[in-house]
Design an enzyme around this catalytic site. Structure first.
Site, PDB file in Angstrom:
ATOM      1  N   CYS A 130       6.396  -1.193  -0.579  1.00 33.87           N
ATOM      2  CA  CYS A 130       7.025  -1.962  -0.278  1.00 33.87           C
ATOM      3  C   CYS A 130       6.214  -3.499  -0.097  1.00 33.87           C
ATOM      4  O   CYS A 130       5.154  -4.134  -0.644  1.00 33.87           O
ATOM      5  CB  CYS A 130       8.405  -2.641  -0.906  1.00 33.87           C
ATOM      6  N   HIS A 242      10.086  -9.952  -0.698  1.00 29.22           N
ATOM      7  CA  HIS A 242      10.484  -9.213   0.386  1.00 29.22           C
ATOM      8  C   HIS A 242       9.302 -10.703   1.454  1.00 29.22           C
ATOM      9  O   HIS A 242       8.184 -10.927   0.116  1.00 29.22           O
ATOM     10  CB  HIS A 242       9.605  -8.226   1.037  1.00 29.22           C
TER      11      HIS A 242
HETATM   12  N1  LIG Z   1      13.455  -0.629  -2.618  1.00 25.77           N
HETATM   13  C1  LIG Z   1      12.696  -1.142  -2.327  1.00 25.77           C
HETATM   14  O1  LIG Z   1      12.069  -2.232  -2.634  1.00 25.77           O
HETATM   15  C2  LIG Z   1      11.633   0.333  -2.332  1.00 25.77           C
HETATM   16  C3  LIG Z   1       9.914   0.072  -3.119  1.00 25.77           C
HETATM   17  C4  LIG Z   1       8.680   0.952  -2.278  1.00 25.77           C
HETATM   18  C5  LIG Z   1       9.601   2.099  -2.818  1.00 25.77           C
HETATM   19  N2  LIG Z   1      11.199   2.587  -2.739  1.00 25.77           N
HETATM   20  C6  LIG Z   1      11.282   4.083  -2.562  1.00 25.77           C
HETATM   21  O2  LIG Z   1      11.734   4.086  -4.198  1.00 25.77           O
HETATM   22  C7  LIG Z   1      12.810   5.200  -3.894  1.00 25.77           C
HETATM   23  C8  LIG Z   1      14.494   4.503  -4.219  1.00 25.77           C
HETATM   24  O3  LIG Z   1      15.000   3.440  -3.363  1.00 25.77           O
HETATM   25  P1  LIG Z   1      15.592   2.667  -4.108  1.00 25.77           P
HETATM   26  O4  LIG Z   1      15.790   1.120  -3.860  1.00 25.77           O
HETATM   27  O5  LIG Z   1      15.995   2.248  -5.859  1.00 25.77           O
HETATM   28  O6  LIG Z   1      17.190   3.499  -3.383  1.00 25.77           O
HETATM   29  P2  LIG Z   1      18.640   3.548  -4.137  1.00 25.77           P
HETATM   30  O7  LIG Z   1      19.391   2.099  -5.002  1.00 25.77           O
HETATM   31  O8  LIG Z   1      19.298   3.978  -3.642  1.00 25.77           O
HETATM   32  O9  LIG Z   1      18.677   4.567  -5.503  1.00 25.77           O
HETATM   33  C9  LIG Z   1      18.898   6.023  -4.879  1.00 25.77           C
HETATM   34  C10 LIG Z   1      18.536   6.802  -6.848  1.00 25.77           C
HETATM   35  O10 LIG Z   1      18.412   8.391  -6.051  1.00 25.77           O
HETATM   36  C11 LIG Z   1      18.525   9.139  -6.749  1.00 25.77           C
HETATM   37  N3  LIG Z   1      19.432  10.666  -6.108  1.00 25.77           N
HETATM   38  C12 LIG Z   1      19.814  10.309  -5.121  1.00 25.77           C
HETATM   39  N4  LIG Z   1      20.227  11.396  -4.984  1.00 25.77           N
HETATM   40  C13 LIG Z   1      19.162  12.454  -5.861  1.00 25.77           C
HETATM   41  C14 LIG Z   1      19.474  13.816  -5.979  1.00 25.77           C
HETATM   42  N5  LIG Z   1      20.103  14.829  -5.282  1.00 25.77           N
HETATM   43  N6  LIG Z   1      18.789  13.861  -7.527  1.00 25.77           N
HETATM   44  C15 LIG Z   1      18.315  13.389  -7.978  1.00 25.77           C
HETATM   45  N7  LIG Z   1      18.046  11.590  -8.348  1.00 25.77           N
HETATM   46  C16 LIG Z   1      18.813  11.569  -7.211  1.00 25.77           C
HETATM   47  C17 LIG Z   1      19.948   8.238  -6.994  1.00 25.77           C
HETATM   48  O11 LIG Z   1      20.650   8.606  -7.880  1.00 25.77           O
HETATM   49  P3  LIG Z   1      22.797   8.815  -8.184  1.00 25.77           P
HETATM   50  O12 LIG Z   1      23.137   7.347  -8.970  1.00 25.77           O
HETATM   51  O13 LIG Z   1      22.925  10.041  -8.604  1.00 25.77           O
HETATM   52  O14 LIG Z   1      23.088   9.233  -6.647  1.00 25.77           O
HETATM   53  C18 LIG Z   1      19.733   7.235  -7.930  1.00 25.77           C
HETATM   54  O15 LIG Z   1      19.469   6.999  -9.350  1.00 25.77           O
HETATM   55  C19 LIG Z   1      13.204   5.922  -2.103  1.00 25.77           C
HETATM   56  O16 LIG Z   1      12.432   6.437  -1.826  1.00 25.77           O
HETATM   57  C20 LIG Z   1      12.381   4.393  -1.785  1.00 25.77           C
HETATM   58  O17 LIG Z   1      12.175   4.151  -0.845  1.00 25.77           O
HETATM   59  C21 LIG Z   1      11.744   1.524  -2.508  1.00 25.77           C
END
Ligand SMILES: NC(=O)c1ccc[n+]([C@@H]2O[C@H](COP(=O)([O-])OP(=O)(O)OC[C@H]3O[C@@H](n4cnc5c(N)ncnc54)[C@H](OP(=O)(O)O)[C@@H]3O)[C@@H](O)[C@H]2O)c1
Length: 344
Positions: A130, A242
């Site tokens: 990000c 950010h």
């Molecule tokens: N947040 C940011 O600013 C940002 C920016 C760039 C990239 N990212 C990347 O994007 C990804 C997700 O971030 P987020 O902020 O959305 O995280 P989050 O809010 O914690 O959400 C995680 C997601 O992954 C799913 N998940 C976890 N374990 C799983 C499994 N075994 N099989 C299938 N789905 C699963 C979760 O589903 P459940 O609800 O079922 O657990 C949930 O939908 C990460 O890799 C992060 O590094 C985030």
């Protein structure tokens, strides 16, 4: 005939944002499927005025799906992206699992959309970190004109960058402080409420954190390997968006006024820069918006051809979901993929 699109991590911060951006931008999807872990099976997520029932990733067959927008963390991407890609479904991955793989394009459409060629080797395209995404959107137009030699960036990163657990921890701790309850840290290494933490991701041998390393390595891969960049990444008690303090040294002369004019015309950038009228951007104001906002552009007299600026963007949108959807739009608009149903 439109595309069949699957969202892996549909219950998460980024996944939910992807669903709303696909709807807002009228992405040509005939069918959208929400996937997450087994824990979420049957729960509901919104897609425009529709409600989607979440299905478990490990029971889904991708063979008739065209595009998979994946945001479920690095371990899930590492395991699943190659399997999904091998079924002819193009994975646009938000984790860091594939960003540094030479066979995987790392794309910010405003900056390096042409680098998407070659995505079909693994059928995986990576979305940057990000902090990198908003940084390169602001740097690219200036680099084109005055050639960047060196960048010093300090980030002020919101808790939503650490997923929904990060947002919950800031909320719970803030409440605990007000009602005099004990403040417990489980997601972050130290208290985040009314504090800030100069530590995002793990520490590496050279003393930098992995987050700082990502910004350095990704800027080189996306923009120019010759650019020298050093980064300090800090978590701050802000829910979304950010901010970055950016110091740039150029090869050629460039004034603050010239930089303002260039950035005003640049794709994805929005300049708000009139400090006398208190016109500058804060993370609260950037939240929910698509632009990379640039404020406080000024010359740095301590180096030759130096500028300082303040760059803010919604990390869940340009930093993740919006950029991923824009990559999908490049695939569609450049006719790099066809809907499987149409081909059949
Ligand atoms: N947040 C940011 O600013 C940002 C920016 C760039 C990239 N990212 C990347 O994007 C990804 C997700 O971030 P987020 O902020 O959305 O995280 P989050 O809010 O914690 O959400 C995680 C997601 O992954 C799913 N998940 C976890 N374990 C799983 C499994 N075994 N099989 C299938 N789905 C699963 C979760 O589903 P459940 O609800 O079922 O657990 C949930 O939908 C990460 O890799 C992060 O590094 C985030």
């Amino acid at each position: 005939m439109g595309y069949k699109v699957a969202i892996v991590g549909a219950t998460g911060n980024v996944g939910r944002e992807i669903l709303s951006i696909l709807d807002e931008r009228g992405f040509p999807a005939d069918e959208v499927v929400a996937l997450a872990s087994r824990r979420s099976q049957g729960t509901e997520v919104s897609f425009g005025d529709r409600v989607l029932k979440v299905k478990p990733l490990d029971q889904y067959d991708f063979s008739d799906t065209d595009i998979c927008l994946m945001s479920a963390g690095g371990a899930i991407s590492k395991e699943w992206a190659p399997k999904i890609g091998a079924q002819g479904c193009v994975v646009i991955d938000n984790s860091s699992a594939w960003r540094y793989d030479a066979q995987v394009p790392l794309i910010v459409p405003e900056v390096n959309a042409d680098a998407i060629v070659g995505f079909s080797k693994l059928n995986i395209i990576a979305n940057p970190n990000c902090s990198t995404a908003q940084l390169v959107v602001a740097l690219k137009p200036l680099h084109d004109i005055a050639t960047i030699k060196r960048v010093v960036v300090s980030t002020y990163q919101s808790v939503s960058g650490a997923g929904k657990e990060g947002m919950d921890e800031l909320f719970t701790q803030t409440r605990a402080v007000f009602v005099n309850d004990p403040v417990e840290s489980t997601k972050f290494t130290k208290r985040i409420a009314f504090n800030l933490i100069p530590h995002i991701d793990v520490f590496m041998e050279d003393g930098y954190t992995k987050e700082e390393w990502k910004v350095m390595a990704e800027t080189k891969k996306i923009l120019d390997p010759k650019i020298k960049l050093t980064c300090t990444a800090v978590r701050v008690p802000v829910f979304v968006s950010h901010s970055e303090s950016v110091n740039i040294e150029f090869e050629k002369p460039i004034t603050a006024d010239e930089a303002r004019d260039i950035l005003r015309e640049a794709p994805g950038c929005l300049v708000i820069d009139n400090p006398e009228e208190e016109q500058y951007i804060t993370p609260y104001e950037a939240t929910g918006e698509d632009a990379t906002y640039i404020s406080r552009i000024r010359e740095d007299a301590t180096v030759e051809n130096g500028l300082n600026m303040w760059v803010v963007s919604d990390n869940l949108r340009k930093g993740a979901a919006l950029n991923a959807v824009q990559i999908a739009e490049v695939l569609v608009n450049r006719k790099l993929i066809q809907p499987k149903k149409q081909a059949a």
